[in-house]
Enzyme design. Structure first.
Site, PDB file in Angstrom:
ATOM      1  CG  HIS A 173      54.974 -29.877  94.281  1.00 60.72           C
ATOM      2  ND1 HIS A 173      55.572 -29.126  93.269  1.00 60.72           N
ATOM      3  CD2 HIS A 173      54.499 -30.299  93.501  1.00 60.72           C
ATOM      4  CE1 HIS A 173      54.199 -29.442  91.971  1.00 60.72           C
ATOM      5  NE2 HIS A 173      54.059 -30.508  92.822  1.00 60.72           N
ATOM      6  CE1 TYR A 180      59.197 -21.593  91.790  1.00 64.40           C
ATOM      7  CE2 TYR A 180      58.915 -19.316  91.257  1.00 64.40           C
ATOM      8  CZ  TYR A 180      58.712 -20.313  91.897  1.00 64.40           C
ATOM      9  OH  TYR A 180      58.046 -20.403  92.610  1.00 64.40           O
ATOM     10  N   PRO A 218      55.000 -12.255  93.996  1.00 62.86           N
ATOM     11  CG  PRO A 218      53.893 -12.510  92.490  1.00 62.86           C
ATOM     12  CD  PRO A 218      54.670 -11.413  92.751  1.00 62.86           C
ATOM     13  CE  LYS A 267      59.052 -17.838 100.672  1.00 60.32           C
ATOM     14  NZ  LYS A 267      58.809 -19.382 101.253  1.00 60.32           N
ATOM     15  CE1 TYR A 316      58.818 -23.763  95.915  1.00 63.23           C
ATOM     16  CE2 TYR A 316      59.393 -21.351  95.627  1.00 63.23           C
ATOM     17  CZ  TYR A 316      58.421 -23.057  95.101  1.00 63.23           C
ATOM     18  OH  TYR A 316      57.600 -22.767  94.547  1.00 63.23           O
TER      19      TYR A 316
HETATM   20  P1  FAS Z   1      43.861 -10.243 100.729  1.00 62.86           P
HETATM   21  O1  FAS Z   1      43.793  -9.302  99.701  1.00 62.86           O
HETATM   22  O2  FAS Z   1      43.459 -11.993 100.194  1.00 62.86           O
HETATM   23  O3  FAS Z   1      41.915 -10.122 101.102  1.00 62.86           O
HETATM   24  C1  FAS Z   1      41.370  -8.934 101.971  1.00 62.86           C
HETATM   25  C2  FAS Z   1      40.066  -8.664 102.183  1.00 62.86           C
HETATM   26  O4  FAS Z   1      39.614  -7.574 102.147  1.00 62.86           O
HETATM   27  C3  FAS Z   1      39.598  -9.532 100.245  1.00 62.86           C
HETATM   28  O5  FAS Z   1      38.363  -9.952  99.916  1.00 62.86           O
HETATM   29  C4  FAS Z   1      39.042  -8.226 100.226  1.00 62.86           C
HETATM   30  O6  FAS Z   1      37.755  -7.707  98.977  1.00 62.86           O
HETATM   31  C5  FAS Z   1      38.695  -7.236 101.760  1.00 62.86           C
HETATM   32  N1  FAS Z   1      38.778  -5.866 101.766  1.00 62.86           N
HETATM   33  C6  FAS Z   1      39.363  -5.216 101.284  1.00 62.86           C
HETATM   34  N2  FAS Z   1      39.474  -4.154 101.465  1.00 62.86           N
HETATM   35  C7  FAS Z   1      38.149  -4.214 102.770  1.00 62.86           C
HETATM   36  C8  FAS Z   1      36.653  -3.330 103.007  1.00 62.86           C
HETATM   37  N3  FAS Z   1      36.802  -1.563 103.536  1.00 62.86           N
HETATM   38  N4  FAS Z   1      35.839  -3.511 104.104  1.00 62.86           N
HETATM   39  C9  FAS Z   1      36.046  -5.031 103.593  1.00 62.86           C
HETATM   40  N5  FAS Z   1      36.594  -5.961 103.142  1.00 62.86           N
HETATM   41  C10 FAS Z   1      37.730  -5.606 102.985  1.00 62.86           C
HETATM   42  N6  FAS Z   1      50.643 -14.538  96.410  1.00 62.86           N
HETATM   43  C11 FAS Z   1      51.379 -15.854  96.250  1.00 62.86           C
HETATM   44  O7  FAS Z   1      52.156 -16.438  96.894  1.00 62.86           O
HETATM   45  N7  FAS Z   1      51.448 -16.243  95.131  1.00 62.86           N
HETATM   46  C12 FAS Z   1      50.808 -15.432  93.637  1.00 62.86           C
HETATM   47  O8  FAS Z   1      50.521 -15.958  92.410  1.00 62.86           O
HETATM   48  C13 FAS Z   1      50.328 -14.716  93.992  1.00 62.86           C
HETATM   49  N8  FAS Z   1      49.204 -13.990  93.404  1.00 62.86           N
HETATM   50  C14 FAS Z   1      48.647 -12.825  93.544  1.00 62.86           C
HETATM   51  C15 FAS Z   1      48.023 -11.927  92.167  1.00 62.86           C
HETATM   52  C16 FAS Z   1      46.981 -10.686  93.070  1.00 62.86           C
HETATM   53  C17 FAS Z   1      46.533 -10.454  91.585  1.00 62.86           C
HETATM   54  C18 FAS Z   1      47.585 -10.204  94.127  1.00 62.86           C
HETATM   55  C19 FAS Z   1      46.669  -8.921  94.544  1.00 62.86           C
HETATM   56  C20 FAS Z   1      48.005 -11.062  95.268  1.00 62.86           C
HETATM   57  C21 FAS Z   1      48.797 -12.541  95.043  1.00 62.86           C
HETATM   58  N9  FAS Z   1      49.735 -13.084  96.135  1.00 62.86           N
HETATM   59  C22 FAS Z   1      50.303 -14.410  95.657  1.00 62.86           C
HETATM   60  C23 FAS Z   1      49.223 -12.954  97.433  1.00 62.86           C
HETATM   61  C24 FAS Z   1      47.703 -13.305  97.569  1.00 62.86           C
HETATM   62  O9  FAS Z   1      48.314 -14.357  97.165  1.00 62.86           O
HETATM   63  C25 FAS Z   1      47.644 -12.612  99.144  1.00 62.86           C
HETATM   64  O10 FAS Z   1      48.893 -12.762  99.846  1.00 62.86           O
HETATM   65  C26 FAS Z   1      47.004 -13.141  99.810  1.00 62.86           C
HETATM   66  O11 FAS Z   1      45.461 -12.624  99.147  1.00 62.86           O
HETATM   67  C27 FAS Z   1      46.607 -12.313 101.223  1.00 62.86           C
HETATM   68  O12 FAS Z   1      45.635 -12.454 101.465  1.00 62.86           O
HETATM   69  P2  FAS Z   1      45.150 -11.767 102.816  1.00 62.86           P
HETATM   70  O13 FAS Z   1      46.062 -10.688 103.484  1.00 62.86           O
HETATM   71  O14 FAS Z   1      44.028 -12.298 103.412  1.00 62.86           O
HETATM   72  O15 FAS Z   1      44.486 -10.488 101.555  1.00 62.86           O
HETATM   73  C1  PHB Z   2      50.849 -20.339  91.704  1.00 67.19           C
HETATM   74  O1  PHB Z   2      50.904 -21.355  91.340  1.00 67.19           O
HETATM   75  O2  PHB Z   2      50.167 -19.124  91.250  1.00 67.19           O
HETATM   76  C2  PHB Z   2      52.253 -19.760  92.021  1.00 67.19           C
HETATM   77  C3  PHB Z   2      53.165 -20.639  92.696  1.00 67.19           C
HETATM   78  C4  PHB Z   2      54.300 -20.071  92.640  1.00 67.19           C
HETATM   79  C5  PHB Z   2      55.329 -18.933  92.444  1.00 67.19           C
HETATM   80  C6  PHB Z   2      53.829 -18.053  92.672  1.00 67.19           C
HETATM   81  C7  PHB Z   2      52.620 -18.571  92.314  1.00 67.19           C
HETATM   82  O3  PHB Z   2      55.905 -18.030  93.109  1.00 67.19           O
END
Ligand code: FAS
Ligand code: PHB
Length: 389
Positions: A72, A200, A292, A296, A383
């Site tokens: 994009h 957005y 989010p 980032k 961004y």
């Molecule tokens: P993660 O949380 O992805 O992975 C951590 C892993 O560790 C998980 O699989 C978990 O099961 C495991 N774990 C936890 N405790 C443990 C233990 N005690 N023993 C063993 N394993 C364990 N970011 C965006 O940029 N855009 C978004 O729209 C967005 N939406 C999100 C929505 C939600 C509900 C959440 C929670 C996050 C969102 N994020 C978003 C942020 C997300 O993308 C994170 O930045 C990303 O998953 C980070 O990756 P990890 O650091 O690997 O953590």
């Molecule tokens: C998404 O596609 O899930 C998304 C994209 C941009 C954002 C947050 C979430 O800033």
């Protein structure tokens, strides 16, 4: 068993680190509490910075992303019913890649399996021991049997609710947090995106975001109350609320359909300092959370892993100090992304208690933004992602 690095968590941070370490010949094991299906079932991020794309290529898992991902060049902000395009590529020379976190995780899991790298899913009761010494250990239960991993380092990639950060004595860690008074209700649907680029939306009813996963799969969000229960939101109610926040001509083009997934995520800004505790190193959501709005979260997880990979590689090659600067280097980039994510969230959302003056400040900033190349360049360069120094 013995290994060099024990990685806790098979999210994007843990799996990307595992692939990069293996590429450098550094033995590692991944311990994940959930099943692969559960990990892949979490619908999260959708936008990758070039730094994350480059690291996925470095890890040898970028092929499908380049085939199926959507580069994009711009993004739109909608304010007072008007859509304004921010020309990311024209202003910065860079673009972003739209490719879902689910797909990133899938590609990383497939690569790890193909390489035959040790991975334990549904590892229960993970416990860290001795990370203040040179001989840390990790214990976990699997099928009723207790296992112990002797290692040189533990990489805490276990997310915000993980065990690693929680294992650090309170006197050795400082946290900074801001919780926002609203959440995001997200919906995934097999419907064509309403627009070629992300939109957005700032609206008096609340923020909305039109995103996508492919040309046939869309991801939408509306700001909602923290008291909302996703069960109370029917698909029809979601689509009606989204349409009410879009300009009429855009709403008329919106293709609705059954939700494949619907969930509410709370929004917070959070940073833990430092990110290294002896032989324990935190990366990704284990160390920080961003709202989010700035896309980032996943990208910071990737850049943390890039710094950590460099530090560990330097350590095992006999270099001095590679890991000593990990926390400082990662936090320098993290805090800039925290600021941008907080700024975008503050600008685009409806804050119940901000009052008329706060609303006028948002309107003035948005009006200034769309009239200033300098202001749009500031947004664009944050961004697309600041460089990893
Ligand atoms: P993660 O949380 O992805 O992975 C951590 C892993 O560790 C998980 O699989 C978990 O099961 C495991 N774990 C936890 N405790 C443990 C233990 N005690 N023993 C063993 N394993 C364990 N970011 C965006 O940029 N855009 C978004 O729209 C967005 N939406 C999100 C929505 C939600 C509900 C959440 C929670 C996050 C969102 N994020 C978003 C942020 C997300 O993308 C994170 O930045 C990303 O998953 C980070 O990756 P990890 O650091 O690997 O953590
Ligand atoms: C998404 O596609 O899930 C998304 C994209 C941009 C954002 C947050 C979430 O800033």
């Amino acid at each position: 068993m013995k290994t060099q690095v024990a990685i806790i968590g098979a999210g994007p941070a843990g799996l990307l680190l595992g692939q990069l370490l293996a590429k450098s010949g550094i033995a590692n094991i991944v311990l994940e509490q959930r099943s692969p299906e559960y990990v892949l079932g979490r619908i999260r991020a959708g936008v990758l910075e070039q730094t994350a794309v480059d690291l996925l290529d470095e890890a040898g898992v970028g092929a499908r992303m380049h085939r199926e991902g959507l580069p994009h060049d711009g993004v739109e902000l909608c304010f007072a019913g008007q859509r304004h395009r921010i020309d990311l590529h024209g202003l910065t020379g860079k673009r972003v890649m739209v490719y879902g976190q689910t797909e990133v995780t899938h590609d990383l899991m497939d690569a790890r399996t193909a390489a035959g790298l040790p991975t334990v899913y549904e590892a229960q009761d993970v416990r860290l021991e001795g990370f203040a010494s040179d001989t840390p250990r990790v214990h976990y239960e699997k099928d009723g049997v207790t296992h112990t991993v002797d290692c040189d380092f533990i990489a805490g990639c276990d997310g915000f609710h993980g065990v690693c950060r929680a294992s650090v004595p309170a006197e050795h860690i400082t946290t900074h947090e801001k919780v926002y008074p609203f959440g995001w209700l997200g919906l995934l649907s097999d419907t064509p995106p309403v627009s070629p680029e992300l939109i957005y939306v700032h609206h008096e009813r609340g923020f909305a975001l039109c995103s996508q996963r492919s040309k046939t799969r869309s991801r939408y969000y509306v700001q909602c109350s923290l008291q909302d229960d996703v069960a109370q939101w029917s698909d029809d109610a979601f689509w009606e609320e989204l349409k009410s926040r879009l300009p009429a001509d855009t709403a008329a083009q919106l293709v609705t359909g059954a939700s494949l997934e619907k969930s509410i995520a709370p929004l917070r800004s959070f940073v833990a300092e430092p990110m290294r505790f002896g032989r324990l190193l935190l990366a990704g959501d284990a160390a920080h959370i961003v709202p989010p709005t700035g896309a980032k979260g996943l990208n910071l997880a990737a850049s943390d892993v890039g710094y950590l990979w460099q530090g560990l590689t330097e350590h095992y090659r006999g270099g001095a100090g590679g890991l000593d600067h990990y926390s400082e280097r990662a936090l320098a980039r993290i805090w800039k992304a925290e600021r941008f994510s907080w700024w975008m969230t503050s600008l685009m959302h409806r804050f119940p208690d901000t009052g008329s003056f706060g609303e006028r400040m948002q309107q003035a900033e948005l009006a200034y933004l769309f009239g200033s190349t300098a202001a749009m360049t500031v947004l664009a360069e944050n961004y697309v992602g600041l460089p990893m120094r």
